[in-house]
Design a protein around this motif. Structure first.
Motif, mmCIF file in Angstrom:
data_model
loop_
_atom_site.group_PDB
_atom_site.id
_atom_site.type_symbol
_atom_site.label_atom_id
_atom_site.label_comp_id
_atom_site.label_asym_id
_atom_site.label_seq_id
_atom_site.Cartn_x
_atom_site.Cartn_y
_atom_site.Cartn_z
ATOM 1 N N PRO A 33 39.793 46.903 38.831
ATOM 2 C CA PRO A 33 40.836 47.315 39.962
ATOM 3 C C PRO A 33 41.488 48.497 39.587
ATOM 4 C CG PRO A 33 41.240 45.371 38.385
ATOM 5 C CD PRO A 33 39.977 45.840 37.852
ATOM 6 N N GLU A 39 37.042 51.665 42.087
ATOM 7 C CA GLU A 39 36.998 51.571 43.422
ATOM 8 C C GLU A 39 35.994 52.825 43.926
ATOM 9 O OE1 GLU A 39 37.905 49.491 46.133
ATOM 10 O OE2 GLU A 39 38.535 48.182 44.380
ATOM 11 N N LYS A 40 36.100 53.956 43.206
ATOM 12 C CA LYS A 40 35.058 54.801 43.651
ATOM 13 C C LYS A 40 33.754 54.397 43.419
ATOM 14 C CE LYS A 40 34.394 59.889 42.464
ATOM 15 N NZ LYS A 40 33.036 59.961 41.691
ATOM 16 N N ARG A 60 32.612 51.430 43.675
ATOM 17 C CA ARG A 60 32.336 50.465 44.512
ATOM 18 C C ARG A 60 31.958 50.970 45.678
ATOM 19 N NH1 ARG A 60 33.818 45.303 45.111
ATOM 20 N NH2 ARG A 60 35.167 45.341 43.231
ATOM 21 N N LYS A 61 32.578 52.063 46.226
ATOM 22 C CA LYS A 61 32.540 52.858 47.543
ATOM 23 C C LYS A 61 31.051 53.395 47.614
ATOM 24 C CE LYS A 61 34.760 56.040 50.494
ATOM 25 N NZ LYS A 61 35.707 56.957 50.844
ATOM 26 N N HIS A 98 31.138 41.707 47.384
ATOM 27 C CA HIS A 98 32.340 42.158 46.619
ATOM 28 C C HIS A 98 32.872 41.514 45.942
ATOM 29 C CE1 HIS A 98 31.488 46.367 48.377
ATOM 30 N NE2 HIS A 98 30.988 45.633 49.321
ATOM 31 N N PHE A 111 36.551 40.658 43.512
ATOM 32 C CA PHE A 111 37.592 41.532 43.038
ATOM 33 C C PHE A 111 38.498 40.582 41.968
ATOM 34 C CE2 PHE A 111 36.641 42.798 47.208
ATOM 35 C CZ PHE A 111 36.484 44.194 47.356
ATOM 36 N N GLY A 165 40.890 42.859 47.056
ATOM 37 C CA GLY A 165 41.381 43.922 46.213
ATOM 38 C C GLY A 165 42.550 44.712 46.524
ATOM 39 N N TYR A 166 42.929 45.556 45.599
ATOM 40 C CA TYR A 166 44.109 46.508 45.946
ATOM 41 C C TYR A 166 43.399 47.512 46.853
ATOM 42 C CZ TYR A 166 47.512 50.075 45.692
ATOM 43 O OH TYR A 166 48.271 51.072 46.103
ATOM 44 N N THR A 167 44.208 48.216 47.704
ATOM 45 C CA THR A 167 43.829 49.195 48.631
ATOM 46 C C THR A 167 45.147 49.853 48.846
ATOM 47 O OG1 THR A 167 44.418 48.119 50.649
ATOM 48 C CG2 THR A 167 42.000 48.074 49.748
ATOM 49 N N GLN A 223 43.147 52.438 53.401
ATOM 50 C CA GLN A 223 41.801 51.718 53.053
ATOM 51 C C GLN A 223 42.243 50.234 53.571
ATOM 52 O OE1 GLN A 223 42.117 52.152 48.900
ATOM 53 N NE2 GLN A 223 40.307 53.370 48.858
ATOM 54 N N ARG A 245 39.358 47.679 55.050
ATOM 55 C CA ARG A 245 38.818 46.531 54.344
ATOM 56 C C ARG A 245 39.205 45.361 55.227
ATOM 57 N NH1 ARG A 245 39.585 46.735 47.981
ATOM 58 N NH2 ARG A 245 38.134 48.532 48.264
#
Length: 184
Positions: A58, A63-64, A66-67, A78, A80, A152-154, A158, A162
Motif C-alpha cells: 500500500p 500502486e504503480k 497494480r496499475k 485486487h 488491498f 486501498g488508499y488513493t 484516483q 476506483r
C-alpha cells in the motif's frame, strides 16, 4: 488447507514468504516496478488459466505496479491492505511482507474485480462536498474510506476512478463516509 485457486501477484520473495505463512497459494513476483514482458506474459497466462489477484504494497510503487498489471492484463482481482496492517513493529518500511497472516487471508477473501466503462454512481462533486478531495482532513478521510470499502488508499483523482471501477453504490459509500466522519 485447500489451495487458493487464483495466483497471487506480489512484489518480491518476502511477500511470497508472507503469503505462504498465511495460506497455501501460488505467487508470481514482479521483482519491482519495472515489470518485464516475460512477467506480464506469465501473469496473462495465469489469468487465463486460474485467475489472478494483484496484492501489492500500500505505497506509491505498489500502486504503480497494480496499475501497470491492470492495464496490461484486464480482469484481475485486487486485494488491498491498509497501511497500518502492512507496517512492521519497527515502523520502518511498509509492505505485504510485514502483514499478519490473518490480515493477508482477510484481504484475499475480500479481493474484488475492477470493472471498465461503468456509469458514474458517485460524482466528483459529491467527493468534494464530503471533504475527500481537498481540505485539511481529506487525505486521512480517503485513507480510512479506502480501508472501510476495501479499495486501498488513493489520491483525490484516483478515488473517483476506483469507486467507479469497483462499482461502489451510493448507500455503501454513504455508510462508510458517515463512519469516517463520526471517527473524527
Amino acid at each position: 488447507m485447500a489451495k487458493l485457486k487464483e495466483i497471487i501477484v506480489v512484489e518480491g520473495k518476502d511477500d511470497t514468504a508472507a503469503i505462504k505463512r498465511a495460506l497455501d497459494a501460488d505467487t508470481i513476483e514482479t521483482n519491482g516496478s519495472a515489470i518485464s514482458k516475460s512477467t506480464i506474459e506469465k501473469i496473462r497466462l495465469a489469468q487465463e488459466k486460474r485467475g489472478v489477484i494483484i496484492f501489492t504494497d500500500p505505497d506509491f510503487p505498489g500502486e504503480k505496479i497494480r496499475k501497470t498489471i491492470a492495464e496490461k492484463v484486464p480482469g484481475c482481482k485486487h486485494a488491498f491492505l491498509a497501511k497500518h496492517e502492512a507496517r512492521p513493529l519497527s515502523d520502518k518500511g511498509i509492505g505485504v511482507e510485514h502483514a499478519r497472516p490473518e490480515s493477508i487471508r482477510k484481504a484475499l477473501r475480500e479481493a474484488h474485480q475492477m470493472e471498465e466503462d461503468v456509469p458514474e454512481i458517485i460524482t466528483k462533486e459529491a467527493l468534494m462536498e464530503a471533504g475527500l478531495v481537498a481540505g485539511p482532513m481529506a487525505r486521512r478521510r480517503r485513507e480510512r474510506l479506502g480501508e472501510l470499502l476495501k479499495i486501498g488508499y488513493t489520491n483525490g483523482k484516483q478515488l473517483h476512478k476506483r469507486l467507479m471501477a469497483f462499482q461502489i453504490d451510493k448507500d455503501t459509500f454513504q455508510e462508510a463516509l458517515m463512519k469516517v466522519l463520526q471517527e473524527e
